[in-house]
Design a protein around this motif. Structure first.
Motif, mmCIF file in Angstrom:
data_model
loop_
_atom_site.group_PDB
_atom_site.id
_atom_site.type_symbol
_atom_site.label_atom_id
_atom_site.label_comp_id
_atom_site.label_asym_id
_atom_site.label_seq_id
_atom_site.Cartn_x
_atom_site.Cartn_y
_atom_site.Cartn_z
ATOM 1 N N PRO A 127 -4.939 7.425 8.600
ATOM 2 C CA PRO A 127 -4.465 6.042 8.479
ATOM 3 C C PRO A 127 -5.102 5.132 9.517
ATOM 4 O O PRO A 127 -5.500 5.567 10.598
ATOM 5 N N GLY A 128 -5.219 3.861 9.179
ATOM 6 C CA GLY A 128 -5.621 2.845 10.142
ATOM 7 C C GLY A 128 -4.387 2.258 10.821
ATOM 8 O O GLY A 128 -3.263 2.760 10.672
ATOM 9 N N ARG A 129 -4.577 1.185 11.577
ATOM 10 C CA ARG A 129 -3.452 0.515 12.251
ATOM 11 C C ARG A 129 -2.569 -0.160 11.207
ATOM 12 O O ARG A 129 -3.077 -0.726 10.227
ATOM 13 N N ASP A 130 -1.264 -0.088 11.419
ATOM 14 C CA ASP A 130 -0.378 -0.768 10.463
ATOM 15 C C ASP A 130 -0.253 -2.250 10.773
ATOM 16 O O ASP A 130 0.273 -3.012 9.960
ATOM 17 N N ASN A 131 -0.746 -2.666 11.975
ATOM 18 C CA ASN A 131 -0.764 -4.081 12.361
ATOM 19 C C ASN A 131 0.604 -4.724 12.256
ATOM 20 O O ASN A 131 0.779 -5.832 11.722
ATOM 21 N N GLY A 132 1.600 -3.997 12.763
ATOM 22 C CA GLY A 132 2.933 -4.578 12.903
ATOM 23 C C GLY A 132 3.822 -4.438 11.699
ATOM 24 O O GLY A 132 4.991 -4.806 11.763
ATOM 25 N N SER A 133 3.320 -3.913 10.592
ATOM 26 C CA SER A 133 4.137 -3.769 9.391
ATOM 27 C C SER A 133 3.791 -2.433 8.744
ATOM 28 O O SER A 133 2.606 -2.149 8.514
ATOM 29 N N PRO A 134 4.782 -1.604 8.429
ATOM 30 C CA PRO A 134 4.483 -0.257 7.916
ATOM 31 C C PRO A 134 3.610 -0.307 6.660
ATOM 32 O O PRO A 134 3.731 -1.194 5.822
ATOM 33 N N ILE A 135 2.724 0.685 6.553
ATOM 34 C CA ILE A 135 1.863 0.808 5.374
ATOM 35 C C ILE A 135 2.722 1.281 4.208
ATOM 36 O O ILE A 135 3.438 2.281 4.302
ATOM 37 N N THR A 136 2.655 0.550 3.091
ATOM 38 C CA THR A 136 3.480 0.881 1.919
ATOM 39 C C THR A 136 2.705 1.640 0.854
ATOM 40 O O THR A 136 3.309 2.246 -0.024
ATOM 41 N N GLY A 137 1.404 1.608 0.877
ATOM 42 C CA GLY A 137 0.658 2.323 -0.155
ATOM 43 C C GLY A 137 -0.833 2.233 0.074
ATOM 44 O O GLY A 137 -1.315 1.505 0.957
ATOM 45 N N TYR A 138 -1.565 3.012 -0.743
ATOM 46 C CA TYR A 138 -3.028 3.053 -0.663
ATOM 47 C C TYR A 138 -3.625 2.879 -2.056
ATOM 48 O O TYR A 138 -3.031 3.295 -3.068
ATOM 49 N N ILE A 139 -4.785 2.256 -2.105
ATOM 50 C CA ILE A 139 -5.563 2.130 -3.336
ATOM 51 C C ILE A 139 -6.900 2.825 -3.097
ATOM 52 O O ILE A 139 -7.551 2.600 -2.070
ATOM 53 N N VAL A 140 -7.282 3.683 -4.061
ATOM 54 C CA VAL A 140 -8.546 4.413 -3.946
ATOM 55 C C VAL A 140 -9.581 3.722 -4.825
ATOM 56 O O VAL A 140 -9.311 3.399 -5.989
ATOM 57 N N GLN A 141 -10.767 3.499 -4.271
ATOM 58 C CA GLN A 141 -11.866 2.865 -5.002
ATOM 59 C C GLN A 141 -13.081 3.777 -4.970
ATOM 60 O O GLN A 141 -13.231 4.606 -4.076
ATOM 61 N N ALA A 142 -13.937 3.614 -5.983
ATOM 62 C CA ALA A 142 -15.136 4.444 -6.088
ATOM 63 C C ALA A 142 -16.336 3.576 -6.421
ATOM 64 O O ALA A 142 -16.200 2.472 -6.960
ATOM 65 N N ARG A 143 -17.504 4.110 -6.108
ATOM 66 C CA ARG A 143 -18.756 3.422 -6.433
ATOM 67 C C ARG A 143 -19.795 4.478 -6.805
ATOM 68 O O ARG A 143 -19.869 5.537 -6.191
ATOM 69 N N THR A 144 -20.580 4.178 -7.852
ATOM 70 C CA THR A 144 -21.675 5.052 -8.268
ATOM 71 C C THR A 144 -22.933 4.201 -8.401
ATOM 72 O O THR A 144 -22.864 2.959 -8.353
ATOM 73 N N PRO A 145 -24.084 4.836 -8.580
ATOM 74 C CA PRO A 145 -25.303 4.043 -8.803
ATOM 75 C C PRO A 145 -25.260 3.226 -10.085
ATOM 76 O O PRO A 145 -26.118 2.368 -10.299
ATOM 77 N N PHE A 146 -24.229 3.476 -10.942
ATOM 78 C CA PHE A 146 -24.203 2.815 -12.254
ATOM 79 C C PHE A 146 -23.134 1.749 -12.341
ATOM 80 O O PHE A 146 -22.997 1.083 -13.364
ATOM 81 N N THR A 147 -22.358 1.569 -11.282
ATOM 82 C CA THR A 147 -21.326 0.535 -11.306
ATOM 83 C C THR A 147 -21.779 -0.675 -10.501
ATOM 84 O O THR A 147 -22.655 -0.579 -9.638
ATOM 85 N N VAL A 148 -21.154 -1.805 -10.784
ATOM 86 C CA VAL A 148 -21.415 -3.025 -10.025
ATOM 87 C C VAL A 148 -20.324 -3.136 -8.970
ATOM 88 O O VAL A 148 -19.188 -3.498 -9.259
ATOM 89 N N GLY A 149 -20.669 -2.764 -7.738
ATOM 90 C CA GLY A 149 -19.701 -2.836 -6.655
ATOM 91 C C GLY A 149 -18.659 -1.730 -6.753
ATOM 92 O O GLY A 149 -18.817 -0.720 -7.457
ATOM 93 N N TRP A 150 -17.549 -1.942 -6.019
ATOM 94 C CA TRP A 150 -16.468 -0.955 -5.943
ATOM 95 C C TRP A 150 -15.445 -1.214 -7.046
ATOM 96 O O TRP A 150 -15.118 -2.351 -7.342
ATOM 97 N N GLN A 151 -14.902 -0.131 -7.630
ATOM 98 C CA GLN A 151 -13.927 -0.237 -8.703
ATOM 99 C C GLN A 151 -12.719 0.635 -8.369
ATOM 100 O O GLN A 151 -12.873 1.749 -7.862
ATOM 101 N N ALA A 152 -11.526 0.108 -8.672
ATOM 102 C CA ALA A 152 -10.324 0.917 -8.517
ATOM 103 C C ALA A 152 -10.341 2.037 -9.556
ATOM 104 O O ALA A 152 -10.798 1.846 -10.690
ATOM 105 N N ILE A 153 -9.864 3.217 -9.175
ATOM 106 C CA ILE A 153 -9.890 4.358 -10.083
ATOM 107 C C ILE A 153 -8.502 4.994 -10.130
ATOM 108 O O ILE A 153 -7.657 4.765 -9.258
ATOM 109 N N ASP A 154 -8.288 5.787 -11.187
ATOM 110 C CA ASP A 154 -6.985 6.422 -11.391
ATOM 111 C C ASP A 154 -6.819 7.591 -10.435
ATOM 112 O O ASP A 154 -7.787 8.285 -10.086
ATOM 113 N N THR A 155 -5.575 7.815 -10.021
ATOM 114 C CA THR A 155 -5.270 8.909 -9.099
ATOM 115 C C THR A 155 -4.035 9.661 -9.585
ATOM 116 O O THR A 155 -3.284 9.176 -10.453
ATOM 117 N N VAL A 156 -3.862 10.829 -9.059
ATOM 118 C CA VAL A 156 -2.634 11.610 -9.230
ATOM 119 C C VAL A 156 -2.118 11.912 -7.825
ATOM 120 O O VAL A 156 -2.837 12.547 -7.036
#
Length: 1026
Positions: free
Chosen positions: A624-653
């Motif tokens: 984890p990084g710094r919570d900066n004064g407020s607890p972390i409530t969740g995370y979003i995972v992003q991915a990038r490949t040579p075939f995508t334009v920039g970073w994209q949110a992806i599905d997780t379990v």
């Protein structure tokens, strides 16, 4: 008690002396450059030597020199003179100028001696005249020593030997050695090749002189060969070898013997040699550079052959000239005080000490005590002022440490440290009044409050150094205070006023707060204070004073003399911490603090790594990084490949990764694709910055799971079946060895024929076979494959094989010119043919000799007429027609030609007049007359457009007038164009008819002037319509 006459003398000179030890500037002589030893060639070309000597001081120092302890009388010595402080000696003389020199620098404040420096003269005499030295007779195998016997000399020598004649010199090896101590040549075992004449060469390294001895013949005896015998050491170092610190020590050892002895060295203590020790000349020389005390000890040289061994020992003793450990420094003392100086030096042997005053030896007497390196003088008087030197000396050298002693005498004075004219103090505090007059010796002080002499009480303390302390002051202590200082040279006083003020109070303080990034706040800091006080406010953040000029983008102090509020604008995360308001007055300092917690989106997570990966999933972890004064409530995972334009949110379990989780499984990945992952944290404030990207990781390969799309084909040339598809993008190929499987069969057949296309980017397969009937239906399907296997096939599509081109050309082709830019072409429909006809293609060109400049117009369907537009005016065109299908065009008809009409007039109707009566609009204009190169005018076209409507009405007239019926409730735009056989000519400027113009008249020109403000709008409208 001081004698009266002595006190009078002292008083008479106090005006010329410093008032205190703090004010002293030491200006006695100080060395910049001291003399150094010189070794000079006795026959120096310039016959002159310079011994450097330079000192600084004020007044500028003067100099004198001594030789061997005797003062040099420069006034009567024509060969010696000074330049600055340096001594220059001309016409050098060995007898008169050799010896030890010493420089003395002096001014009105004292004298100092330099270190002693020597002048020596180097020379080298010639060998005594002798034609040939006596022959040396030896047996073969015997050892021999050829003596050099250096002539009288001074200065370092080096030795070499010539064999027979120059330039053949004796080369040293394990059998032959030239001692640089004795100059002799040693041959451990004589061989027949050694027979000859040997000449010793002596070189003086200072004078660069070289002298040669007479030759010494070496003769081989004829009475037999010398048998083997044990080593006999002929060259060895002394039993005791003194060595100076940091010098280079060389020990020589060489033995005669048969066989030739081998030389080795060791320390008798068993301590191995350090890496700096070098063995030279086949181990005959042991060299110890940078000699230190740990190198001292017993050294042994061992000479050994098979007949025995022999050894020589000697002790190297360490010595060092003195070096300072503690020196004396310039000192100022008040008269009648005591002085103690001590200097310390090391050296071997241990140095002795002596003391000089102004260059003269000091002795112990009543007030002066000298013990080793310590000097003490009691009850200093003015005559003790001067330059002192501590001398440390042993037999290897002497060193000098110099310092100035100034004895001070003065009456008290407050000129440099007066009492503060007004001193403010808070009621109830403790007050300290310092009385620090300059006086030598120190003055005796007393205090007055007003005219009353102060005495010690419970609250009043009088310290021996003259300081006055008043505890727990009240308004009654406010008064004028005077310090009176006195010594034997006089009296002085200083007065200051004490003002008692009320305590300062902080009336409004900052409080601990929580705030969101980007907001602004004011931290209060307000006081109530005595009006007699000067008040200032300052703020510190996390222990550092805030610089309002440098940090003005965020910090600003607001308020007035009783308010030091701090405004913080656009707060950032870095602004979280402790804020301290400091209130400074003349008498006290107060502070109050508050903690500011800044809440913001979380900081970036870190160390995102891929723990496990399959063909479609990846197990991720992160910190984890710094919570900066407020607890972390969740995370979003992003991915990038040579075939995508920039970073994209992806599905997780799990689908939602809460703030307590530091792992997740990413799903839905493509096989055999290189992925990078990053994680973004969120809290109630918002989304934070993303983490650094993980290392690039490739998913595992898998069988293709996607079939090619857009499967079709057809066309081609005779006997071909063309099959096409949309290639799969690289991210769907799922592995290496990618290609396509193409399956086809005749419509209605059961068995499929397969073909493999191994190029991933190919999107077309052509089957060529003469047995393929033209335009026959085929079922086709396409699948993808890679090294892991074959993927699913696409849906079955039906395509037709290539067909033959039409075999007959169209008949009865005719052409008619419609205008200057358009020709109509007409032909007859072809009868039923074996080949399919999809349409017709008309070719046209200007020059019948250049059919490669052909233009084409193709129409699909069973049409027999087409208009060709965009042609040149009044130009001959050649035309032909051919039927076509998917195989291409068939044979062309015979060419025909046709000429386009002349162009229409390029001038618009002019002088347009109009009148409006009721709803009837009457227009008149001047006729347009065609030139010879233009088509004749056949009439005019009047174009009418209602404002805000899309309907356009046209009226043809062969006259130069027209009458139109208009609606009274609309605005209209009207334009007139000329018509000719060559088509429409230029149009007039548009005329705007307003609904308010009923019953009016005008002209096109006047109408344009009235509508000048709308020309841009009308122009845009006309461009869109015409």
């Amino acid at each position: 008690m001081m004698l009266p006459w002595k006190q009078i003398v002292l008083l008479s000179i106090t005006g010329c002396l410093a008032a205190s030890t703090e004010d002293v500037i030491f200006q006695g002589p100080r060395w910049r450059t001291e003399p150094g030893d010189l070794i000079l060639p006795i026959n120096s070309p310039d016959h002159q030597a310079t011994i450097a000597c330079e000192a600084e001081g004020s007044p500028r120092p003067q100099y004198r020199w001594s030789l061997n302890g005797t003062l040099i009388d420069l006034g009567s010595d024509y060969r010696r003179h000074m330049s600055g402080g340096s001594l220059i000696i001309r016409n050098l003389d060995k007898d008169q100028d050799s010896g030890m020199y010493q420089c003395t620098a002096f001014n009105t404040l004292g004298s100092i001696l330099s270190r002693r420096a020597s002048i020596q003269f180097a020379y080298l005499d010639s060998f005594k005249t002798q034609s040939v030295r006596s022959a040396v007779n030896v047996r073969e195998g015997q050892g021999v020593v050829l003596l050099c016997g250096a002539p009288p000399h001074s200065g370092e020598l080096t030795f070499a030997w010539i064999f027979n004649e120059y330039p053949y010199s004796v080369q040293q090896d394990s059998r032959r050695f030239i001692s640089q101590e004795t100059g002799s040549l040693y041959i451990a075992k004589v061989e027949p090749s050694d027979v000859g004449n040997y000449t010793c060469v002596v070189n003086n390294t200072v004078t660069k002189q070289k002298v040669l001895s007479s030759p010494t013949p070496l003769v081989l005896r004829s009475d037999g060969v010398m048998g083997e015998y044990e080593p006999k050491i002929e060259v060895h170092f002394p039993d005791s070898v003194p060595a100076a610190k940091e010098s280079v020590v060389k020990l020589e050892c060489f033995a005669l013997g048969n066989p030739v002895p081998e030389i080795s060295w060791r320390r008798t203590s068993g301590v191995p040699f350090p890496s700096k020790v070098k063995m030279k000349n086949s181990n005959a020389v042991l060299e110890i550079p940078n000699f230190q005390q740990e190198d001292a000890g017993m050294y042994e040289c061992i000479a050994e052959n098979r007949r025995g061994k022999n050894a020589a020992r000697g002790r190297i003793s360490y010595h060092a000239k003195p070096q300072w450990l503690q020196t004396i420094t310039d000192t100022a003392r008040s008269i009648e005080e005591n002085l103690f100086w001590e200097c310390k030096a090391n050296g071997k042997p241990k140095p002795s000490y002596s003391w000089l005053k102004n260059g003269e030896q000091m002795m112990t007497e009543a007030r002066v005590q000298i013990e080793n390196g310590a000097l003490s003088i009691t009850a200093l008087n003015l005559s003790d002022s001067g330059m002192y030197q501590c001398v440390a000396e042993n037999k290897h050298g002497s060193i000098y440490s110099s310092a100035q002693l100034m004895v001070l005498a003065s009456a008290p004075s407050f000129s440099r440290s007066p009492l503060k004219a007004l001193l403010k103090a808070r009621s109830g505090s403790d007050v300290t009044l310092e009385c620090k007059p300059q006086a030598s010796p120190p003055a005796i002080s007393l205090w007055k409050k007003g005219n009353e002499i102060l005495q010690r009480t419970e609250r009043i303390t009088l310290l021996p150094n003259g300081t006055l302390k008043i505890a727990n002051v009240t308004k009654r202590d406010a008064a004028s205070y005077t310090c009176i200082a006195k010594n034997q040279f006089g009296t002085a006083s200083a007065t200051g006023k004490l003002l008692i003020t009320e305590p300062t109070r902080i009336t409004m303080r900052p409080t601990n707060m929580e705030i969101i990034v980007g907001e602004s706040i004011v931290l209060p800091c307000q006081i109530a204070s005595d009006p007699a006080l000067d008040v200032s406010f300052s703020w510190a953040f996390n222990g550092q004073l805030i610089d309002f000029q440098r940090d003005g983008d965020h910090f600003e102090r607001v308020g007035g003399t009783v308010s030091g509020d701090l405004m913080i604008r656009n707060i950032q995360l870095s602004h979280g911490g402790k804020y301290v308001c400091v209130v400074d007055t003349d008498v006290e300092s107060l502070s109050t603090s508050a903690i500011l917690v800044v809440k913001g989106p979380p900081g970036p997570p870190d160390k995102v790594s891929v723990e496990e990966i399959t063909d479609s999933t990846a197990q991720l972890s992160w910190t984890p990084g710094r919570d900066n004064g407020s607890p972390i409530t969740g995370y979003i995972v992003q991915a990038r490949t040579p075939f995508t334009v920039g970073w994209q949110a992806i599905d997780t379990v799990p689908e939602v990764v809460n703030g307590n989780m530091l792992t997740a499984t990413v799903v839905g990945l493509n096989a055999w694709v290189e992925y990078e992952f990053r994680v973004v944290a969120r809290n109630v404030v918002g989304l934070g910055e993303p983490s650094p990207a993980s290392a690039k990781t490739r998913t595992e390969d898998a069988i293709p799971d996607t079939a090619p799309t857009d499967v079709g084909g057809g066309g081609g040339t005779k006997s071909e079946l063309v099959i096409t598809w949309e290639p799969l993008p690289e991210e769907l190929q799922n592995g290496d060895g990618f290609g396509y499987v193409v399956a086809f069969r005749s419509a209605g057949a059961v068995t499929w024929t397969r073909a493999v296309v191994s190029a991933p980017t190919v999107s077309r397969y052509v089957l060529r076979n003469d047995t393929i009937p033209p335009f026959s239906p085929f079922d086709i399907k396409v699948a993808a494959y890679n090294n892991r296997g074959e993927g699913p096939f696409s849906s079955i599509a039906t395509v037709y094989s290539a067909e033959d081109v039409p075999s007959v050309a169209p008949k009865r082709v005719r052409a008619r010119s419609l205008s200057a830019v358009e020709i109509e072409v007409i032909w007859e429909t072809l009868p039923s043919l074996p080949e399919r006809i999809l349409g017709y293609e008309v070719m046209y060109w200007e020059d019948d000799t250049k059919p490669d400049t052909v233009g084409k117009v193709r129409i699909t369907g069973n049409y027999t007429q087409v208009n060709i537009t965009g042609l040149k005016a009044n130009t001959v065109y050649y035309l032909s027609v051919a039927a076509f299908n998917t195989a291409g065009p068939g044979p062309q008809s015979l060419p025909i030609n046709n000429t386009t009409r002349k162009p229409p007039p390029d001038r618009a109707p002019l002088n347009i007049q109009w009148s409006m009566i009721g709803s009837s609009l009457t227009l008149h204009w001047d006729p347009v007359v065609a030139t010879e190169t233009e088509s004749e005018v056949t009439g005019y076209l009047v174009i009418l457009k209602r404002h805000r409507y899309n309907d356009i009405h046209t009226t043809f007239t062969d006259r130069t007038s027209a009458e139109l019926s208009l609606s009274a409730g609309d605005n209209y735009l009207i334009q007139i164009k000329v018509l000719s056989e060559g088509g429409e000519g230029a149009g007039s400027e548009p005329i705007h008819i307003h609904k308010l113009s009923m019953g009016a008249r005008g002209s096109g020109a006047s109408g344009l002037r009235r509508l000048s403000s709308s020309l841009v709008l009308i122009g845009a409208f006309l461009c869109s319509v015409w």
